[in-house]
Design a protein around this motif. Structure first.
Motif, PDB file in Angstrom:
ATOM      1  N   PRO A 222      64.952  69.244  32.387  1.00 38.73           N
ATOM      2  CA  PRO A 222      65.764  69.242  31.159  1.00 38.73           C
ATOM      3  C   PRO A 222      65.987  67.803  30.724  1.00 38.73           C
ATOM      4  N   ILE A 223      66.266  67.616  29.435  1.00 41.41           N
ATOM      5  CA  ILE A 223      66.469  66.243  28.947  1.00 41.41           C
ATOM      6  C   ILE A 223      67.856  65.769  29.363  1.00 41.41           C
ATOM      7  N   SER A 224      67.960  65.412  30.621  1.00 46.63           N
ATOM      8  CA  SER A 224      69.195  64.861  31.176  1.00 46.63           C
ATOM      9  C   SER A 224      68.813  63.908  32.298  1.00 46.63           C
ATOM     10  N   VAL A 225      69.653  62.942  32.542  1.00 43.75           N
ATOM     11  CA  VAL A 225      69.364  61.951  33.576  1.00 43.75           C
ATOM     12  C   VAL A 225      69.280  62.613  34.945  1.00 43.75           C
ATOM     13  N   CYS A 248      57.075  59.507  30.883  1.00 47.09           N
ATOM     14  CA  CYS A 248      58.225  60.356  30.567  1.00 47.09           C
ATOM     15  C   CYS A 248      58.214  60.731  29.085  1.00 47.09           C
ATOM     16  N   ASP A 249      58.548  61.982  28.796  1.00 47.88           N
ATOM     17  CA  ASP A 249      58.559  62.475  27.416  1.00 47.88           C
ATOM     18  C   ASP A 249      59.673  61.883  26.572  1.00 47.88           C
ATOM     19  N   ASP A 250      60.623  61.204  27.215  1.00 47.02           N
ATOM     20  CA  ASP A 250      61.841  60.787  26.518  1.00 47.02           C
ATOM     21  C   ASP A 250      62.454  59.645  27.327  1.00 47.02           C
ATOM     22  N   ASP A 251      63.119  58.707  26.654  1.00 42.92           N
ATOM     23  CA  ASP A 251      63.733  57.584  27.365  1.00 42.92           C
ATOM     24  C   ASP A 251      64.811  58.036  28.346  1.00 42.92           C
ATOM     25  N   LYS A 252      65.533  59.086  27.995  1.00 47.25           N
ATOM     26  CA  LYS A 252      66.571  59.569  28.904  1.00 47.25           C
ATOM     27  C   LYS A 252      65.944  60.085  30.198  1.00 47.25           C
ATOM     28  N   LEU A 253      64.795  60.741  30.092  1.00 47.01           N
ATOM     29  CA  LEU A 253      64.083  61.169  31.294  1.00 47.01           C
ATOM     30  C   LEU A 253      63.663  59.961  32.123  1.00 47.01           C
ATOM     31  N   ALA A 254      63.276  58.887  31.450  1.00 50.43           N
ATOM     32  CA  ALA A 254      62.865  57.674  32.169  1.00 50.43           C
ATOM     33  C   ALA A 254      64.025  57.092  32.981  1.00 50.43           C
ATOM     34  N   VAL A 255      65.229  57.171  32.438  1.00 50.02           N
ATOM     35  CA  VAL A 255      66.394  56.680  33.182  1.00 50.02           C
ATOM     36  C   VAL A 255      66.577  57.498  34.465  1.00 50.02           C
ATOM     37  N   GLY A 256      66.401  58.806  34.376  1.00 55.54           N
ATOM     38  CA  GLY A 256      66.471  59.639  35.566  1.00 55.54           C
ATOM     39  C   GLY A 256      65.390  59.290  36.561  1.00 55.54           C
ATOM     40  N   ALA A 257      64.190  59.000  36.048  1.00 55.43           N
ATOM     41  CA  ALA A 257      63.098  58.586  36.934  1.00 55.43           C
ATOM     42  C   ALA A 257      63.435  57.278  37.628  1.00 55.43           C
ATOM     43  N   TYR A 258      64.039  56.341  36.934  1.00 55.50           N
ATOM     44  CA  TYR A 258      64.465  55.073  37.547  1.00 55.50           C
ATOM     45  C   TYR A 258      65.389  55.343  38.733  1.00 55.50           C
TER      46      TYR A 258
END
Length: 338
Positions: A222-225, A248-258
């Motif tokens: 889901p689009i959440s961190v 990542c499909d979205d910057d917010k997803l990238a933050v979760g990946a970080y």
């Protein structure tokens, strides 16, 4: 010319300009070409300025059957992207005497109640993101003049579509990572049923399949961190060779990946590269700064509103997708030698 203490009327303008009220209506409604001369039109405009005349929009709208109000249907306003879309749409709307009402359709909660007793009676048209398309039936917005954003241009929903060049954004990311030498990719995909995310997946698969020796694994979130963190951790702790980059499909997803990568003691970009999509403000706030695709949200909103205005006037909206641009920052680098 002295101004009256009472509100001037179109009859006052007609008398001052020495023309009929019909001519005043044509000129101020910008429908005079071919009906009155340029000199007459300028005389009417000059008289209206001198008198301080303003059209009675309420009466005009009743005659035209218009409220000059547009509904912008978007997902929940959880990022600044859709705030930018609203800003752009509202700017063009205001320039044309329209107002824009926001209608968020939060995922997981369902569409809010119809904001009008009858949307069809209260609105001139609708602009809707494909991510919030399910809300349209609840407000009967699909029965109004409709412009779809981020939507399949071959679909039947809407009189027009306005799209960002999402496929080209994916192409730019893929070429960037392949050029750095990456061959094993983890696609952190938004778990949202939407055309715009389908395009990302299809374009990535096509681009990678054209290069021998590449591999794409997909993890949905889901689009959440927190959702992205959990999905990334799970994907990177499964058996097999570890991906060297996460798209990542979205910057917010990238933050979760970080967050997931740090919990796994993996360094960005030394051990693994990460890319995003949107170029939100947080792309510059995280460390290292995020390589991502910049989407012009305000231009997107402007083009959406311009398309709807064209539809309302029976004209053909501007064609062509809005260009997007890869912004390379510190989150991507060549993979470490095996």
């Amino acid at each position: 010319m002295a101004r009256s203490s009472t509100r001037p009327t179109s009859r006052d303008v007609a008398q001052a300009a020495g023309v009929s009220q019909a001519a005043v209506s044509l000129v101020l409604g910008d429908k005079w070409r071919g009906r009155v001369s340029e000199a007459t039109a300028e005389r009417v405009r000059h008289a209206a300025r001198e008198l301080g005349y303003r059209p009675n929009l309420a009466a005009r709208n009743l005659r035209l059957g218009r409220t000059r109000t547009v509904l912008l249907v978007v997902p929940a306003l959880t990022t600044e992207f859709f705030a930018g879309v609203y800003t752009g749409a509202a700017r063009v709307a205001a320039q044309n005497g329209f107002g824009v009402v926001l209608y968020p359709s939060p995922e997981g909660i369902g569409p809010a109640r119809d904001p009008f007793a009858s949307a069809q009676a209260a609105l001139d048209g609708v602009i809707a993101s494909s991510m919030a398309a399910d809300a349209l039936t609840a407000i009967r917005g699909d029965q109004l003049p409709l412009v779809m954003l981020d939507s399949d241009p071959t679909g039947n929903l809407g009189a027009a579509t306005v799209n960002l060049d999402i496929a080209d954004g994916v192409r730019q990311i893929t070429e960037h990572l392949l050029g750095l030498g990456h061959r094993r990719i983890l696609h952190l995909a938004a778990d949202v049923p939407s055309w715009t995310f389908d395009i990302r997946a299809k374009e990535l698969a096509t681009r990678m399949a054209a290069v021998p020796g590449t591999e794409v694994r997909t993890a949905r979130a889901p689009i959440s961190v927190e959702g992205a963190r959990t999905a990334t951790e799970k994907a990177l702790t499964t058996p097999g060779p570890r991906p060297t980059a996460v798209i990542c499909d979205d910057d917010k997803l990238a933050v979760g990946a970080y967050k997931a990568l740090r919990r796994l003691d993996l360094r960005i970009p030394d051990d693994i590269s990460v890319t995003g999509f949107d170029d939100l403000g947080l792309a510059n706030a995280i460390d290292p700064e995020l390589t991502t695709v910049r989407l012009d949200a305000e231009l997107f909103g402007e083009r959406g509103m311009q398309a709807l205005l064209a539809v309302l006037e029976g004209q053909e909206p501007q064609s062509g997708d809005i260009p997007v641009h890869l912004v390379v920052r510190g989150s991507t680098a060549p993979p470490r030698a095996a």
